[in-house]
Design an enzyme around this catalytic site. Sequence first.
Site, short mmCIF file in Angstrom:
data_model
loop_
_atom_site.label_atom_id
_atom_site.label_comp_id
_atom_site.label_asym_id
_atom_site.label_seq_id
_atom_site.Cartn_x
_atom_site.Cartn_y
_atom_site.Cartn_z
CG HIS A 1 -2.17 -1.09 1.16
ND1 HIS A 1 -3.01 -0.94 1.82
CD2 HIS A 1 -2.35 -1.99 0.36
CE1 HIS A 1 -4.14 -1.93 1.59
NE2 HIS A 1 -3.42 -2.67 0.74
CD GLU B 1 -1.67 4.61 3.30
OE1 GLU B 1 -1.21 3.54 2.73
OE2 GLU B 1 -2.85 4.82 3.91
CB CYS C 1 -6.23 -0.25 5.40
SG CYS C 1 -4.82 -0.99 5.13
CB CYS D 1 -1.71 1.74 6.28
SG CYS D 1 -1.25 1.01 4.65
#
Lengths: 158, 158
Positions: A55, A57, A85, A88
């Site tokens: 992801h 991040e 999420c 993250c």
Amino acid sequence: MHWDDEKLMLRALEIARSGMLSGKGGPFGAVVAKAGEIVGEGCNEVTSTNDPTAHAEIVAIRNACTAIGAFQLEGCRIYTTCEPCPMCLGAIYWARPEKFFFAGTREDAAAAGFDDEMIYEEIALSVGERRLPSENILRDSSKELFQAWVDLPDKITY
Amino acid sequence: MHWDDEKLMLRALEIARSGMLSGKGGPFGAVVAKAGEIVGEGCNEVTSTNDPTAHAEIVAIRNACTAIGAFQLEGCRIYTTCEPCPMCLGAIYWARPEKFFFAGTREDAAAAGFDDEMIYEEIALSVGERRLPSENILRDSSKELFQAWVDLPDKITY
């Protein structure tokens, strides 16, 4: 020290859009800045790198930590194009920045077809209530391992 | 198909111990298996690689996905020496294995000095209640980005 938070978020949005358009993955971007200057960037690369943890991040945190040569983002701010999420958000806690900014919300992500909200709901449940089955085995062996860690001299804690 | 869950967990415990003793990071290991056979392994490498996201589960999931050439761990089981922290539990949800096993619990981890329990508590709070400050900015720009994703033809969803 000057922080132009909107400018840094606009950069994250730009990274998100170009990553999405070049087929790297979903529409997400992130920037890590220290003393107002960018030290790491990343976009979602899940589908192009076969990495479900890639992801924006996570990618940006890893890049920033490599750049500054530390496993903590002390004094840093993270700008992410969407509310993190749970994976993250957990990564952000472990990285320990001073603050983070987000543009979209988890509801916006859900409306675009992403599972973030479902995972938030699942994580709040106890182990036995979740839709993903899990089982606790060999706990005593783990306790021995933790004791060995506690007894270990000269360890680097984090 | 035969799954020897205890044997696979013992392998994860072995990886955890050797990683800890060789200075790679904390006392954590993980194994990913498919059809009973190991397809990925990992130990905690946070302090040795300057990567706060390099928890055993994340490392093992990344290695397994690379090995099988997919961003989903369909039909796989994950064996982790400790109940996953929120970051790793989130990663497990995104990777979508059929089941996971853990040895130590989050309470065991907290007793050994790890922040997992604190992060679980924080994640359950609303944005404004958390000890880590965060701020929502430029939400409208994010909405445009999500709409561009929804409208994008031929995208790979995950």
